[in-house]
Enzyme design. Structure first.
Site, short mmCIF file in Angstrom:
data_model
loop_
_atom_site.label_atom_id
_atom_site.label_comp_id
_atom_site.label_asym_id
_atom_site.label_seq_id
_atom_site.Cartn_x
_atom_site.Cartn_y
_atom_site.Cartn_z
CG ASP A 127 42.86 31.24 37.48
OD1 ASP A 127 42.69 31.96 36.76
OD2 ASP A 127 41.53 30.48 37.67
CD GLU A 134 44.41 37.60 39.38
OE1 GLU A 134 43.56 36.65 39.63
OE2 GLU A 134 44.48 36.77 37.47
CG ASP A 166 37.07 34.46 33.67
OD1 ASP A 166 37.99 33.25 32.75
OD2 ASP A 166 37.66 34.28 34.57
C1 GLC Z 1 38.43 31.29 37.03
C2 GLC Z 1 39.63 31.36 35.50
C3 GLC Z 1 38.94 30.59 34.11
C4 GLC Z 1 39.19 29.26 35.47
C5 GLC Z 1 38.05 29.99 36.40
C6 GLC Z 1 37.92 27.77 37.67
O1 GLC Z 1 37.76 32.34 36.36
O2 GLC Z 1 40.36 32.46 35.11
O3 GLC Z 1 39.44 30.43 33.61
O4 GLC Z 1 38.22 28.72 35.23
O5 GLC Z 1 38.57 30.37 37.11
O6 GLC Z 1 38.82 27.54 38.31
#
Ligand code: GLC
Length: 823
Positions: free
Chosen positions: A432, A435, A508
């Site tokens: 995650d 980017e 998200d």
């Molecule tokens: C980001 C991710 C989400 C995750 C969060 C905490 O917002 O996109 O899926 O739950 O981080 O790690």
């Protein structure tokens, strides 16, 4: 300022083969330069006056600039521009190597043009003005430059802003570009590629998490694709600013694009996969239902959730640990207060049929008592600014530094960090924030340096590939450590080709009906942009869905190649049973349906892996000459046999469905319907319209609580009568090893063909795998007669079940060659 970048075309009007001094103010739009930078010179290709050929590469020059035309395959031609004759070294993360295909080509020249041809396409270079166009072997022109390729020097960073502008036709439609949050047809849109953490994004918000610079045009029923392999911030304008022009341009790098000929969209997508690769076969369990939340902790909570699935008899294969499992969000550590014995927990979960997937982010906490940071620091693995300061930024762990995943040595180190997690039994990793996202500033500053596999670059060049290289390091490391087992990976950011290493989710999203509609479009778009293994956060990440929205999302999610529910930490409990009845039962019904269809979905993955087909196929891909289909964006086929028409509005009791030409069966009622038209279908909450193409053989497994819970004793084949030849696939193998790369698999093809008095089913097989089960349970649907006799491989089948709904069932051995059913 950046938002107002004018279309290069309008800036440059009719200037051909000339130089133009831009007004300082205009230039600001394009470069946002530091103080005191002088206006720059915008240049166009001049008149091509010379050509040189080296094998399949043709070099055209106007005396200064050089254009390379490479014949890649019969239907793929690459064009590259070197403003002052010098090309960069050839290197691409998206296309690791050009396809090796023996192809014939020729060069032709007359007064008006040079022409490079294969047996199927021509690339024309017009002598008068260096316009480049493409045509097929009937002379039909599919793509034409509206101006010669052009560029502007980048005074601050060196290199050029590069521009290509093509004619855009009245009825031309555009598709692709990955996960853009807008209508499926991109006609009239201007979009940008720059990987961005876009929490709770809106309809039309751009850019989002991924950059896939590949689009498909359909004009006069003929498709072609353009893959602009450029990792810099890139822009696309599909007739937005000037309805007669389509442009793409980037803030640096080479103007390099692949023209991919159709004529069908499917040809374009398959050829795009030939360039950028396909998703390897996923572990079969990864096709099951996954449950995620930010975060399930402590350990007991994870166990309660897992047991909840088994108690509620709702199938589930994957359970996720979000950032709170770590010690202070330090990657590759555990919070021992919450998870005192992770190995034991993971093994107990595994015994209960759950695979554990953990999140790993790129930010590494600056902390000299933390081994990962220390190693990275000692080995100089973290990204640095241009003057050698460390790139630092705040993310979940606080102050962080970030590995340079574009360095192969760093990728290797990173891959090895997974040894403990693999030893604990972790089956998948979720990457995650890659980017890369940084709190406050959004991402890294432009001047951060990257090793870029030896080809060096600033963050301007590496930004869009950072996430892809991170998940590549993750995937390759896991693959090594898990020996011959298939790892499961999922990433938020990516660039073209990321499918070789990972599945993706759309980031998200929000618990709203609009996001359900958007997710439906985004997944179709990802699928035709090379990324077939994709899904949305079912239920919406932020905000609160009600039971109805959640259930409609589960219905759509049952037909997403990746199926995971996820929710933000500040929301209410969000498991498939959280909303009470009737929702729990309906959610169960659809998740069970997902499990029944796993052999079908697994076969669709095989068709993707082996033949380059996308898994979700929008209607336009079925009938691209049908103009209305260019705008029908809410239905798709799952594989090529099952048409899915999700219900996307609250309280919706019926919806219109368009069926492509041919005969279809309503999956629920088995009624046969003629396609080529729209029809209204009832949509009570427990129904999402699903249609099956006549002639299909849809393989089915018994419902299990998780994949592999029980040995398969027989496979059910649902056969849908058709009066014309229809082929279906069934792919089988071990489901978790790479043995399929050594031909240890079984690819079965079924051919179904009926007449008014008979139905024939033929089976052929390829590969070396032998499934353990012995027989098929065949179910005949839609037969226009009552079977009087069934002959299977020469013997008569005696035990036929005649059902009240005019379906017929019987069993036979799995290796049959031919079964005939007679009136
Ligand atoms: C980001 C991710 C989400 C995750 C969060 C905490 O917002 O996109 O899926 O739950 O981080 O790690």
């Amino acid at each position: 300022m950046e938002e107002n970048i004018p279309n290069p075309e309008l800036l440059t009007a009719q200037l051909l083969a000339a130089e133009e001094i831009l007004e300082e103010e205009e230039f600001h739009h394009l470069n946002n330069p530091a103080e005191g930078i002088k206006p720059i010179v915008k240049k166009y290709l001049g008149i091509p006056n010379h050509v040189e050929q080296i094998d399949n590469r043709f070099y055209f020059t106007d005396g200064d600039a050089n254009v390379e035309v490479v014949v890649v395959t019969k239907t793929i031609i690459r064009v590259r521009l070197a403003p002052h004759s010098v090309f960069l070294e050839e290197f691409s993360y998206a296309v690791p190597e050009l396809p090796q295909e023996a192809v014939e080509y020729s060069l032709f020249e007359d007064e008006t043009e040079f022409r490079v041809s294969t047996e199927l396409v021509n690339c024309h270079i017009r002598k008068q003005d260096f316009h480049i166009s493409f045509s097929d072997n009937t002379g039909h022109v599919t793509s034409t430059d509206a101006t010669p390729m052009h560029w502007e020097e980048n005074v601050k960073f060196g290199g050029y802003y590069v521009f290509c502008t093509k004619e855009c036709h009245n009825e031309e439609s555009f598709f692709g570009l990955g996960d853009k949050a807008t209508d499926f047809n991109l006609r009239g849109k201007r979009l940008k590629n720059w990987n961005t953490d876009a929490y709770s994004f809106n309809w039309n918000q751009d850019p989002l998490y991924r950059s896939i610079p590949f689009y498909i045009s359909v004009n006069e029923g003929i498709a072609h694709g353009i893959f602009f392999d450029n990792t810099f911030k890139a822009h696309f304008d599909f007739g937005a600013e000037d309805a007669t022009k389509t442009s793409f341009w980037a803030d640096g790098g080479e103007l390099q694009y692949y023209y991919i000929h159709g004529p069908h969209m499917m040809d374009v997508v398959k050829n795009y996969h030939i360039l950028t690769g396909k998703h390897p076969m996923p572990p079969r369990w990864a096709l099951g239902y996954h449950q995620c939340r930010w975060s399930y902790y402590p350990e007991n909570k994870v166990r309660v959730i897992a047991n909840g699935f088994r108690q509620n008899k709702i199938p589930c294969d994957g359970i996720y640990l979000d950032i709170d499992y770590m010690d202070g969000y330090r990657c590759f550590t555990w919070n021992r207060k919450y998870f005192p014995d992770p190995k034991k927990m993971i093994s107990d979960l595994a015994a209960n049929g759950f695979k554990t997937v953990v999140i790993i982010d790129p930010g590494i906490r600056v902390d000299d008592n933390y081994a990962v940071f220390k190693e990275g620091k000692e080995n100089r693995y973290f990204c640095r600014r241009c003057d050698d300061y460390f790139m630092e930024g705040h993310v979940w762990p606080g102050r962080c530094q970030f590995p340079d995943f574009t360095n192969p040595e760093v990728r290797n180190w990173w891959g090895n960090l997974f040894d403990e997690l693999v030893d604990y039994g972790v089956a998948g990793v979720w990457n995650d924030m890659n980017e890369p996202a940084v709190f406050g500033s959004g991402t890294f500053p432009d001047d951060v340096r990257h090793q870029y596999d030896g080809y060096r670059g600033s963050h301007r060049k590496a930004h869009n590939v950072y996430g892809m290289q991170m998940v590549r390091a993750t995937y390759e490391g896991l693959r090594k450590q898990m020996k011959n087992k298939r790892p499961f990976t999922i990433t938020r950011a990516g660039y073209a080709g990321v499918q070789r290493y990972s599945s993706v989710w759309t980031g998200d999203n929000v618990a709203s009906w609009e996001h359900l509609r958007l997710g439906n479009i985004q997944l179709q778009r990802l699928s035709i942009s090379g990324i077939s293994f994709c899904g949305t956060d079912i239920g919406g990440f932020s905000g609160e869905p009600d039971g109805e929205l959640f259930t409609r999302w589960i219905q759509l999610g049952s037909f997403s190649p990746f199926m995971r529910a996820h929710s933000a930490g500040d929301t209410k409990e969000r498991e498939p049973w959280s909303f009470g009845e009737p929702f729990t039962s309906i959610n169960r019904k659809f998740i069970e349906l997902r499990y029944r269809l796993i052999p079908y979905l697994y076969s669709a993955f095989w068709e993707h892996y082996r033949y380059g087909f996308p898994i979700l196929r929008p209607l336009v891909m079925h009938e691209q000459s049908e103009m209305a289909n260019h705008f029908r964006q809410d239905e798709f086929t799952f594989g090529d046999k099952i048409l899915v028409c999700p219900v996307l509005n609250p309280g919706q009791q019926s919806r219109n469905v368009y069926l492509p030409k041919g005969k279809w069966y309503d999956f629920w009622t088995l009624e046969m319907v003629d396609g080529g038209r729209e029809l209204a279908v009832q949509t009570p909450l427990d129904i999402m319209p699903i249609f099956v193409k006549a002639g299909s053989v849809i393989p089915e497994y018994p419902v299990m609580q998780y994949t592999g819970e029980k040995d398969i004793e027989e496979v059910k084949l649902n056969i849908y009568y058709s009066d014309s030849d229809v082929r279906s696939f069934l792919f089988e193998d071990y489901g978790e090893t790479f043995a399929y790369e050594q031909d240890i698999y079984l690819e079965k093809k079924f051919l179904v063909n009926g007449t008014a008095d008979s139905l024939t089913i033929q089976q052929s097989m390829e590969g070396l795998y032998t499934p353990r089960y012995e027989g098929y349970h065949l179910k005949l649907n839609g037969l226009p007669f009552k079977p009087a006799k069934i002959i299977a491989d020469g013997t008569e089948v005696k035990d036929i079940v005649f059902n009240k709904d005019k379906t017929y069932e019987f069993k036979f051995r799995k290796n049959f060659k031919k079964i005939e059913i007679f009136r």
